[in-house]
Design a protein around this motif. Structure first.
Motif, PDB file in Angstrom:
ATOM      1  N   THR A  95      -1.864  -1.727  -4.193  1.00 29.70           N
ATOM      2  CA  THR A  95      -2.116  -0.449  -3.529  1.00 29.70           C
ATOM      3  C   THR A  95      -2.245  -0.665  -2.028  1.00 29.70           C
ATOM      4  N   LEU A  96      -1.465   0.084  -1.251  1.00 27.36           N
ATOM      5  CA  LEU A  96      -1.511   0.018   0.205  1.00 27.36           C
ATOM      6  C   LEU A  96      -2.190   1.269   0.742  1.00 27.36           C
ATOM      7  N   SER A  97      -3.111   1.081   1.688  1.00 30.61           N
ATOM      8  CA  SER A  97      -3.788   2.225   2.296  1.00 30.61           C
ATOM      9  C   SER A  97      -4.221   1.881   3.710  1.00 30.61           C
ATOM     10  N   LEU A  98      -4.411   2.928   4.496  1.00 32.34           N
ATOM     11  CA  LEU A  98      -4.934   2.779   5.850  1.00 32.34           C
ATOM     12  C   LEU A  98      -6.422   3.101   5.856  1.00 32.34           C
ATOM     13  N   ALA A  99      -7.147   2.473   6.760  1.00 33.98           N
ATOM     14  CA  ALA A  99      -8.579   2.724   6.886  1.00 33.98           C
ATOM     15  C   ALA A  99      -8.823   4.179   7.289  1.00 33.98           C
ATOM     16  N   ASN A 100      -9.987   4.691   6.953  1.00 31.03           N
ATOM     17  CA  ASN A 100     -10.340   6.059   7.311  1.00 31.03           C
ATOM     18  C   ASN A 100     -10.229   6.269   8.813  1.00 31.03           C
ATOM     19  N   GLY A 101      -9.562   7.347   9.205  1.00 33.46           N
ATOM     20  CA  GLY A 101      -9.422   7.667  10.617  1.00 33.46           C
ATOM     21  C   GLY A 101      -8.228   7.042  11.299  1.00 33.46           C
ATOM     22  N   PRO A 144       1.266  -2.148  24.143  1.00 33.62           N
ATOM     23  CA  PRO A 144       0.868  -3.257  25.024  1.00 33.62           C
ATOM     24  C   PRO A 144       0.074  -4.321  24.274  1.00 33.62           C
ATOM     25  N   LEU A 145       0.289  -5.577  24.676  1.00 32.42           N
ATOM     26  CA  LEU A 145      -0.472  -6.671  24.073  1.00 32.42           C
ATOM     27  C   LEU A 145      -1.965  -6.417  24.221  1.00 32.42           C
ATOM     28  N   GLY A 146      -2.682  -6.719  23.187  1.00 29.06           N
ATOM     29  CA  GLY A 146      -4.120  -6.486  23.212  1.00 29.06           C
ATOM     30  C   GLY A 146      -4.509  -5.147  22.621  1.00 29.06           C
ATOM     31  N   THR A 147      -3.529  -4.249  22.431  1.00 29.86           N
ATOM     32  CA  THR A 147      -3.817  -2.940  21.836  1.00 29.86           C
ATOM     33  C   THR A 147      -3.178  -2.797  20.460  1.00 29.86           C
ATOM     34  N   ARG A 148      -2.375  -3.766  20.054  1.00 29.78           N
ATOM     35  CA  ARG A 148      -1.728  -3.695  18.744  1.00 29.78           C
ATOM     36  C   ARG A 148      -2.733  -4.066  17.651  1.00 29.78           C
ATOM     37  N   SER A 149      -2.711  -3.307  16.584  1.00 28.11           N
ATOM     38  CA  SER A 149      -3.612  -3.566  15.462  1.00 28.11           C
ATOM     39  C   SER A 149      -2.821  -4.250  14.359  1.00 28.11           C
ATOM     40  N   GLU A 150      -3.008  -5.562  14.218  1.00 26.32           N
ATOM     41  CA  GLU A 150      -2.268  -6.340  13.224  1.00 26.32           C
ATOM     42  C   GLU A 150      -3.153  -6.863  12.099  1.00 26.32           C
ATOM     43  N   GLU A 151      -4.442  -6.560  12.147  1.00 22.19           N
ATOM     44  CA  GLU A 151      -5.365  -7.091  11.152  1.00 22.19           C
ATOM     45  C   GLU A 151      -5.198  -6.362   9.815  1.00 22.19           C
ATOM     46  N   TYR A 152      -5.610  -7.031   8.742  1.00 15.92           N
ATOM     47  CA  TYR A 152      -5.511  -6.452   7.406  1.00 15.92           C
ATOM     48  C   TYR A 152      -6.474  -7.179   6.477  1.00 15.92           C
ATOM     49  N   THR A 153      -6.718  -6.555   5.321  1.00 16.99           N
ATOM     50  CA  THR A 153      -7.519  -7.161   4.269  1.00 16.99           C
ATOM     51  C   THR A 153      -6.736  -7.069   2.964  1.00 16.99           C
ATOM     52  N   ASN A 183      -5.630  -1.082   9.559  1.00 21.19           N
ATOM     53  CA  ASN A 183      -5.861   0.014  10.503  1.00 21.19           C
ATOM     54  C   ASN A 183      -4.565   0.604  11.044  1.00 21.19           C
ATOM     55  N   SER A 184      -3.432   0.012  10.665  1.00 15.98           N
ATOM     56  CA  SER A 184      -2.140   0.483  11.157  1.00 15.98           C
ATOM     57  C   SER A 184      -1.045   0.068  10.183  1.00 15.98           C
ATOM     58  N   THR A 185       0.108   0.692  10.312  1.00 18.34           N
ATOM     59  CA  THR A 185       1.254   0.296   9.480  1.00 18.34           C
ATOM     60  C   THR A 185       1.708  -1.116   9.837  1.00 18.34           C
ATOM     61  N   LEU A 186       1.513  -1.520  11.080  1.00 18.28           N
ATOM     62  CA  LEU A 186       1.850  -2.889  11.480  1.00 18.28           C
ATOM     63  C   LEU A 186       0.970  -3.891  10.738  1.00 18.28           C
ATOM     64  N   GLY A 187      -0.310  -3.565  10.600  1.00 16.91           N
ATOM     65  CA  GLY A 187      -1.208  -4.421   9.832  1.00 16.91           C
ATOM     66  C   GLY A 187      -0.787  -4.499   8.374  1.00 16.91           C
ATOM     67  N   LEU A 188      -0.357  -3.374   7.814  1.00 14.42           N
ATOM     68  CA  LEU A 188       0.130  -3.385   6.436  1.00 14.42           C
ATOM     69  C   LEU A 188       1.356  -4.272   6.308  1.00 14.42           C
ATOM     70  N   TYR A 189       2.227  -4.225   7.308  1.00 11.45           N
ATOM     71  CA  TYR A 189       3.426  -5.063   7.272  1.00 11.45           C
ATOM     72  C   TYR A 189       3.057  -6.546   7.281  1.00 11.45           C
ATOM     73  N   ARG A 190       2.088  -6.919   8.114  1.00 13.59           N
ATOM     74  CA  ARG A 190       1.636  -8.317   8.128  1.00 13.59           C
ATOM     75  C   ARG A 190       1.048  -8.712   6.768  1.00 13.59           C
ATOM     76  N   GLY A 191       0.297  -7.792   6.167  1.00 13.61           N
ATOM     77  CA  GLY A 191      -0.293  -8.079   4.873  1.00 13.61           C
ATOM     78  C   GLY A 191       0.734  -8.222   3.766  1.00 13.61           C
TER      79      GLY A 191
END
Length: 270
Positions: A93-99, A112-121, A136-144
């Motif tokens: 199951t893939l989901s984004l954090a609330n908000g 810009p570097l430093g503003t990209r959200s790449e973290e995931y759980t 927190n972002s679709t980019l983070g989901l992609y990394r996951g």
């Protein structure tokens, strides 16, 4: 000899993890877990961007077709008895954090570097209940998704891990993770560049430093100055058109990669 024996013993008994780069935190167990033949990705996001849909389809394809065996003697033959009684994972199951704001991966990748959200759980239980990927972002989901695919091996029709349960929380150690390619000195066809971008995405490299022109050759077509490529390219076939560049940039962004193009007209020395 004793050291070599110790190293060999560790490799043969536990295998080699295929995770790269190593996540920020990684907790694993010792249970076998099989991927169901009907395994699917459950994307619980409203207004799913097309590039995230494509990324999920890509992950499904890799999971089914990569068929990577464990780096051990027998390539997994000794795992068959354990797998016979292993639990089965039916979906992730893939989901984004609330908000979180839903944006395309390609938009998140060029912030810009430093503003990209790449973290995931990423959580994969051992009992066969649904695995979860949250970011927190679709980019983070992609990394996951990339990490998820690296966790499983294949042997004779079975896709599995021996490390369940698995709990991963990951965030980049460095905001800039780049690879440079010089196509002015050595021309690379578009297909080769696309394959390079695929490989970069698998190890979460986020910047493609494209040294596209220099004094050695000028393979870039510029509409206002067509003579640059006509006279500067190694040959008429070794040229990047405007549509080539646009496609490469779009292809990279959908894989979480920002393209940094460098055009050196006066020559440079390294």
């Amino acid at each position: 000899m004793s050291i070599l024996a110790l190293v060999a013993g560790c490799v043969f008994l536990t295998g080699v993890q295929a995770l790269w780069p190593i996540p920020t935190t990684l907790e694993t167990g010792m249970s076998a877990l099989k991927i169901s033949p009907t395994f699917y990705f459950d994307v619980q996001i409203e207004g799913v961007p097309q590039d995230l849909r494509d990324a999920v389809a890509q992950s499904q394809y890799y999971l089914k077709n990569d068929q990577l065996g464990r780096l051990v003697v027998g390539r997994g033959a000794n795992d068959t008895a354990t797998l016979a009684s292993a639990m089965t994972l039916s979906h992730l199951t893939l989901s984004l954090a609330n908000g979180a704001t839903v944006e395309p991966i390609s938009s998140e990748a060029v912030k810009p570097l430093g503003t990209r959200s790449e973290e995931y759980t990423l959580i994969i239980p051992a009992d066969g209940s649904a695995a979860t990927l949250t970011a927190n972002s679709t980019l983070g989901l992609y990394r996951g998704l990339t990490t998820f695919n690296q966790l499983f091996y294949y042997y004779r029709g079975v896709i599995y891990t021996l490390l369940a349960p698995i709990a991963i929380t990951d965030t980049p150690a460095y905001p800039f993770r780049g690879l440079a390619l010089d196509t002015s000195r050595n021309y690379y066809p578009v297909d080769d560049i696309l394959r390079t971008l695929d490989a970069m995405s698998w190890v979460k490299i986020n910047t493609f430093h494209w040294h596209i022109t220099d004094s050695q050759s000028f393979p870039l077509e510029v509409a206002q100055y067509p003579e640059l490529a006509i006279n500067g390219a190694y040959s008429p076939q070794e040229v990047y058109t405007a549509s080539d560049v646009q496609y490469i940039v779009q292809y990279a962004a959908a894989r979480g990669i920002d393209v940094m193009m460098v055009s050196t007209t006066l020559g440079s020395t390294f």
